[in-house]
Write a protein that holds these residues in place. Structure first.
Motif, PDB file in Angstrom:
ATOM      1  N   PHE A 476      -3.436  72.019  22.765  1.00 16.76           N
ATOM      2  CA  PHE A 476      -4.659  72.066  23.555  1.00 16.76           C
ATOM      3  C   PHE A 476      -4.590  73.302  24.443  1.00 16.76           C
ATOM      4  CE2 PHE A 476      -5.027  67.108  23.859  1.00 16.76           C
ATOM      5  CZ  PHE A 476      -5.258  67.049  22.498  1.00 16.76           C
ATOM      6  N   SER A 477      -5.662  74.079  24.520  1.00 10.81           N
ATOM      7  CA  SER A 477      -5.695  75.221  25.435  1.00 10.81           C
ATOM      8  C   SER A 477      -7.035  75.276  26.138  1.00 10.81           C
ATOM      9  CB  SER A 477      -5.445  76.539  24.693  1.00 10.81           C
ATOM     10  OG  SER A 477      -6.518  76.843  23.812  1.00 10.81           O
ATOM     11  N   THR A 478      -7.066  75.962  27.260  1.00  9.01           N
ATOM     12  CA  THR A 478      -8.304  76.168  27.992  1.00  9.01           C
ATOM     13  C   THR A 478      -8.382  77.616  28.443  1.00  9.01           C
ATOM     14  OG1 THR A 478      -9.706  75.369  29.808  1.00  9.01           O
ATOM     15  CG2 THR A 478      -7.340  75.503  30.241  1.00  9.01           C
ATOM     16  N   GLY A 479      -9.576  78.187  28.416  1.00 10.15           N
ATOM     17  CA  GLY A 479      -9.745  79.563  28.860  1.00 10.15           C
ATOM     18  C   GLY A 479      -9.264  80.575  27.847  1.00 10.15           C
ATOM     19  N   THR A 480      -9.080  81.810  28.314  1.00  6.10           N
ATOM     20  CA  THR A 480      -8.770  82.917  27.400  1.00  6.10           C
ATOM     21  C   THR A 480      -7.338  82.892  26.887  1.00  6.10           C
ATOM     22  OG1 THR A 480      -8.244  84.349  29.283  1.00  6.10           O
ATOM     23  CG2 THR A 480     -10.506  84.414  28.443  1.00  6.10           C
ATOM     24  N   ILE A 523       1.845  66.644  21.318  1.00  2.00           N
ATOM     25  CA  ILE A 523       0.716  67.326  21.950  1.00  2.00           C
ATOM     26  C   ILE A 523       1.262  68.320  22.967  1.00  2.00           C
ATOM     27  CG2 ILE A 523      -1.325  67.092  23.413  1.00  2.00           C
ATOM     28  CD1 ILE A 523      -1.797  64.355  22.179  1.00  2.00           C
ATOM     29  N   ILE A 524       0.895  69.598  22.798  1.00  2.00           N
ATOM     30  CA  ILE A 524       1.326  70.678  23.685  1.00  2.00           C
ATOM     31  C   ILE A 524       0.090  71.249  24.364  1.00  2.00           C
ATOM     32  CG2 ILE A 524       2.437  72.951  23.816  1.00  2.00           C
ATOM     33  CD1 ILE A 524       3.939  72.178  21.207  1.00  2.00           C
ATOM     34  N   THR A 525       0.131  71.404  25.678  1.00  2.00           N
ATOM     35  CA  THR A 525      -0.986  72.032  26.398  1.00  2.00           C
ATOM     36  C   THR A 525      -0.573  73.415  26.876  1.00  2.00           C
ATOM     37  OG1 THR A 525      -0.383  71.178  28.586  1.00  2.00           O
ATOM     38  CG2 THR A 525      -1.757  69.764  27.187  1.00  2.00           C
ATOM     39  N   VAL A 526      -1.521  74.344  26.871  1.00  3.83           N
ATOM     40  CA  VAL A 526      -1.254  75.721  27.287  1.00  3.83           C
ATOM     41  C   VAL A 526      -2.347  76.167  28.254  1.00  3.83           C
ATOM     42  CG1 VAL A 526      -0.788  78.081  26.548  1.00  3.83           C
ATOM     43  CG2 VAL A 526      -0.255  76.181  25.009  1.00  3.83           C
ATOM     44  N   GLU A 527      -1.941  76.763  29.370  1.00  4.08           N
ATOM     45  CA  GLU A 527      -2.895  77.261  30.368  1.00  4.08           C
ATOM     46  C   GLU A 527      -2.293  78.467  31.073  1.00  4.08           C
ATOM     47  OE1 GLU A 527      -3.120  74.294  33.770  1.00  4.08           O
ATOM     48  OE2 GLU A 527      -1.700  73.308  32.387  1.00  4.08           O
ATOM     49  N   GLY A 534      -2.269  71.054  36.915  1.00  3.96           N
ATOM     50  CA  GLY A 534      -3.384  71.747  36.290  1.00  3.96           C
ATOM     51  C   GLY A 534      -3.945  71.032  35.072  1.00  3.96           C
ATOM     52  N   PHE A 535      -4.378  71.823  34.099  1.00  3.54           N
ATOM     53  CA  PHE A 535      -5.000  71.301  32.880  1.00  3.54           C
ATOM     54  C   PHE A 535      -4.060  70.356  32.136  1.00  3.54           C
ATOM     55  CE2 PHE A 535      -5.281  72.323  28.196  1.00  3.54           C
ATOM     56  CZ  PHE A 535      -6.356  71.501  27.909  1.00  3.54           C
ATOM     57  N   GLY A 536      -2.832  70.797  31.927  1.00  2.00           N
ATOM     58  CA  GLY A 536      -1.873  69.960  31.208  1.00  2.00           C
ATOM     59  C   GLY A 536      -1.610  68.641  31.905  1.00  2.00           C
ATOM     60  N   SER A 537      -1.522  68.677  33.213  1.00  4.21           N
ATOM     61  CA  SER A 537      -1.318  67.445  33.972  1.00  4.21           C
ATOM     62  C   SER A 537      -2.487  66.482  33.760  1.00  4.21           C
ATOM     63  CB  SER A 537      -1.172  67.754  35.462  1.00  4.21           C
ATOM     64  OG  SER A 537       0.042  68.431  35.715  1.00  4.21           O
ATOM     65  N   ALA A 538      -3.707  67.036  33.733  1.00  8.61           N
ATOM     66  CA  ALA A 538      -4.876  66.192  33.506  1.00  8.61           C
ATOM     67  C   ALA A 538      -4.803  65.520  32.138  1.00  8.61           C
ATOM     68  CB  ALA A 538      -6.148  67.028  33.622  1.00  8.61           C
ATOM     69  N   VAL A 539      -4.381  66.279  31.121  1.00  7.30           N
ATOM     70  CA  VAL A 539      -4.239  65.719  29.775  1.00  7.30           C
ATOM     71  C   VAL A 539      -3.180  64.626  29.761  1.00  7.30           C
ATOM     72  CG1 VAL A 539      -3.549  66.225  27.408  1.00  7.30           C
ATOM     73  CG2 VAL A 539      -5.067  67.803  28.623  1.00  7.30           C
ATOM     74  N   LEU A 540      -2.038  64.879  30.394  1.00  9.86           N
ATOM     75  CA  LEU A 540      -0.954  63.881  30.399  1.00  9.86           C
ATOM     76  C   LEU A 540      -1.354  62.609  31.144  1.00  9.86           C
ATOM     77  CD1 LEU A 540       0.754  66.097  29.123  1.00  9.86           C
ATOM     78  CD2 LEU A 540       2.616  65.467  30.675  1.00  9.86           C
ATOM     79  N   ILE A 554       3.943  70.682  28.606  1.00 12.01           N
ATOM     80  CA  ILE A 554       2.986  71.516  29.324  1.00 12.01           C
ATOM     81  C   ILE A 554       3.536  72.938  29.374  1.00 12.01           C
ATOM     82  CG2 ILE A 554       1.883  71.978  31.537  1.00 12.01           C
ATOM     83  CD1 ILE A 554       1.991  68.998  32.124  1.00 12.01           C
ATOM     84  N   ILE A 555       2.755  73.886  28.863  1.00 21.47           N
ATOM     85  CA  ILE A 555       3.110  75.298  28.975  1.00 21.47           C
ATOM     86  C   ILE A 555       2.146  75.936  29.970  1.00 21.47           C
ATOM     87  CG2 ILE A 555       3.284  77.518  27.786  1.00 21.47           C
ATOM     88  CD1 ILE A 555       3.935  75.993  25.229  1.00 21.47           C
ATOM     89  N   GLY A 556       2.679  76.414  31.074  1.00 18.79           N
ATOM     90  CA  GLY A 556       1.864  77.029  32.112  1.00 18.79           C
ATOM     91  C   GLY A 556       2.747  77.820  33.052  1.00 18.79           C
ATOM     92  N   ILE A 557       2.181  78.273  34.153  1.00 17.01           N
ATOM     93  CA  ILE A 557       2.939  79.059  35.115  1.00 17.01           C
ATOM     94  C   ILE A 557       3.964  78.160  35.796  1.00 17.01           C
ATOM     95  CG2 ILE A 557       2.807  80.560  37.141  1.00 17.01           C
ATOM     96  CD1 ILE A 557       1.268  81.667  34.758  1.00 17.01           C
ATOM     97  N   PRO A 558       5.237  78.526  35.799  1.00 17.48           N
ATOM     98  CA  PRO A 558       6.263  77.684  36.434  1.00 17.48           C
ATOM     99  C   PRO A 558       6.103  77.641  37.947  1.00 17.48           C
ATOM    100  CG  PRO A 558       7.194  79.791  35.754  1.00 17.48           C
ATOM    101  CD  PRO A 558       5.797  79.748  35.204  1.00 17.48           C
TER     102      PRO A 558
END
Length: 593
Positions: A476-480, A523-527, A534-540, A554-558
């Motif tokens: 799952f991804s959101t944005g660019t 399921i992997i989320t990317v933001e 963020g987005f991944g937390s909302a999905v989880l 969740i893949i995002g800014i650490p």
């Protein structure tokens, strides 16, 4: 002298040992270095050139770093850095692993306070001055250098209001050049312009706040500057020295076009001519897509109002101002006011766009909640510079917006993957009767042929789109960041992995997530925002509610502040580049992964 002064400088004691008559020579050397290095390496130019003489005079007169010197915003601190032991490293300015483009406490004892956002200098310096009183350090000086655009902001006024009630040893140097990034606006600008030495007998605004006022003086007359600063050093209490300067001083094109030369990119050192590239074949920048779309919307809805806190150029509103000048309001550096002003418009049925950088929206979080969201007012937040912004670094990355916004009731939160998404989200937002936030990056788009809005179509709010089918693993991804994910798939040897794009972070597409949860094991989320909240937390959170038994990531800014560097470098550092995303997916690509 055979060796240029700056090369022979071993400490500020060397500077303070020279005769006042030599200071213009030193200032010219400093100015030349700034021009030469910024011409080759890019960065903020005009602001630093404008305060070269003031910088030399301040370090010449005051005992820095024992005396605390605070630069508001920090765009103008290049000369300060060169004079305080960072000349040899200055070619690394704003580069990964190099020195910061802004004052930074961990970088040098001369950087008394870190500054990336405006209007903080007076508050910080006042705090230091009051601490000095408490610690009985009565001889220590505290100097806050603040611009005419920055001093108009609410926080600066709050600090002035407090300072006037104290007897703190605080010198406020008002660097008045009538411009921030864009020209200064507002009544205070006109008031400052009206002040001159002939009206010293008249009680002025600052004196009415119990702040002693001196000036205005020529900020490029070094002997006068030194004389006045020496006089100020002998005074106590809270006082303001009004200094008039020219942004871009010393480079004629920068003096004549101060907006362009705030941060001009690479240019010819000798002539000042900015290097132009043929970019007609490239996709538009998201800012230009935004501005073009707003123009098209205004052709349909003449009553739309766009509000910006001091960023008309950066937000892509210049073309809108040229065509519909009455429909754009620049409120100056006043993010809180911008949001609540927008709320006031919305109360009266006016469709309003609040155009603001992600990092600056942080300053108006309370107003977003208290004045917009609680009242469910249909303000459209056009959030520029979302995600990692590159060389400006930790103070400017737009990485907290998703986590901030998704916790606020009533607010729709959206992130386009490309130009068409942005266009249709804007159209959808102006036809929606609740708060609507759209975040997009400072970057070029992805569709070279997009040059004017296509036919407008409303997007279904909360609807995701599956763009790639697969089995076992869904991303799952959101944005660019969508495009980094697609690039990651190219490195996975055609492993069948599903990809779902979420233009809406809030509300999430529950049906899409339920469907994926029923069919997939991973399921992997990317933001490109912070992973925490963020987005991944909302999905989880939703997957937990659905009792999903598979694995997630969740893949995002650490959970660290990302420093400065190019965007590709920082994406790799943060683990959100295509290669790292591909490696993360590979861990799940086998039954034993």
């Amino acid at each position: 002298m055979n060796v240029p002064f700056l090369d022979s400088l071993t400490s500020l004691a060397d500077l303070r040992a020279v005769a006042v008559e030599r200071l213009p020579e030193i200032a010219q050397d400093l100015r030349d270095r700034i021009i030469k290095i910024v011409a080759a390496n890019e960065g903020h130019l005009g602001a630093s050139l404008g305060v070269v003489d003031l910088t030399v005079a301040l370090h010449y007169v005051f005992d820095t770093p024992n005396d605390r010197l605070i630069w508001d915003v920090g765009h103008q601190a290049y000369g300060h850095k060169m004079l305080t032991g960072r000349l040899a490293q200055f070619h690394t300015n704003r580069k990964l692993g190099g020195i910061s483009g802004f004052p930074k406490r961990s970088e040098s004892e001369f950087d008394a306070f870190g500054t990336g956002h405006s209007s903080t200098a007076i508050s910080a310096a006042l705090g230091m001055a009051l601490a000095a009183q408490q610690q009985k350090k009565f001889s220590r000086q505290h100097i806050a250098v603040i611009g005419d655009a920055s001093i108009a902001a609410g926080m600066a006024f709050e600090a002035l209001n407090h300072a006037g009630e104290t007897n703190a040893n605080l010198l406020i140097v008002l660097n008045d050049n009538s411009i921030g990034i864009d020209p200064s606006v507002g009544a205070l600008k006109h008031y400052l312009t009206s002040l001159d030495q002939n009206n010293q007998t008249v009680q002025n605004l600052f004196q009415n706040l119990n702040i002693a006022y001196f000036g205005p003086i020529d900020g490029h007359d070094l002997p006068q500057l030194v004389s006045e600063l020496r006089a100020q050093k002998q005074k106590s209490g809270v006082r303001l020295l009004h200094v008039r300067t020219t942004k871009g001083k010393g480079l004629k094109p920068a003096e004549l076009n101060q907006v362009l030369y705030h941060a001009p990119g690479k240019f010819d050192y000798l002539t000042g001519k900015v290097y132009e590239k043929d970019e007609s074949h490239l996709p538009l920048k998201f800012q230009d897509v935004f501005g073009t779309t707003v123009l098209a919307l205004l052709e349909q809805h003449k009553d739309i109002i766009a509000i910006t806190p001091a960023m008309p150029s950066g937000s892509g509103l210049k073309a809108v101002i040229d065509r519909f000048p009455e429909n754009v309001i620049d409120v100056g550096i006043a993010e809180q006011h911008a949001v609540t002003l927008a709320a006031g418009f919305a109360c009266e049925g006016v469709k309003v766009l609040c155009c603001i950088y992600s990092t600056f929206l942080q300053r108006a979080y309370d107003q977003l909640i208290h004045d917009v969201a609680i009242q469910n007012l249909p303000v459209v937040f056009c959030i520029d510079r979302a995600g990692l912004v590159g060389e400006d670094g930790a103070t400017h990355h737009g990485i907290f917006d998703l986590a901030m916004l998704r916790t606020v009731p009533n607010v729709i939160v959206a992130a386009p993957k490309d130009e068409i998404d942005l266009q249709q989200l804007l159209f959808t937002a102006v036809h929606t009767s609740q708060p609507f936030a759209i975040r997009y990056p400072r970057a070029r788009g992805f569709i070279p042929e997009w040059r004017a809005p296509l036919a407008f179509e409303r997007m279904e709010i909360g609807k995701a789109k599956q763009v790639r089918h697969g089995k076992r693993i869904a991303v799952f991804s959101t944005g660019t960041i969508f495009h980094e994910v697609e690039s990651a798939f190219q490195q996975l040897d055609n492993v069948p992995i599903a990809h779902v794009h979420f233009p809406f972070v809030k509300p999430l597409d529950r049906n899409a997530i339920e469907s994926v949860a029923a069919q997939f094991e991973v399921i992997i989320t990317v933001e490109d925002g912070v992973a925490a909240g963020g987005f991944g937390s909302a999905v989880l959170e939703l997957l937990s509610e659905l009792n999903f038994q598979g694995r997630t990531q969740i893949i995002g800014i650490p959970d660290v502040f990302i420093e400065h560097g190019s965007i590709p470098e920082l994406r790799k550092l943060a683990g959100i580049d295509a290669l790292t995303i591909a490696e993360s997916i590979k861990k799940f690509s086998s039954n034993n992964g």
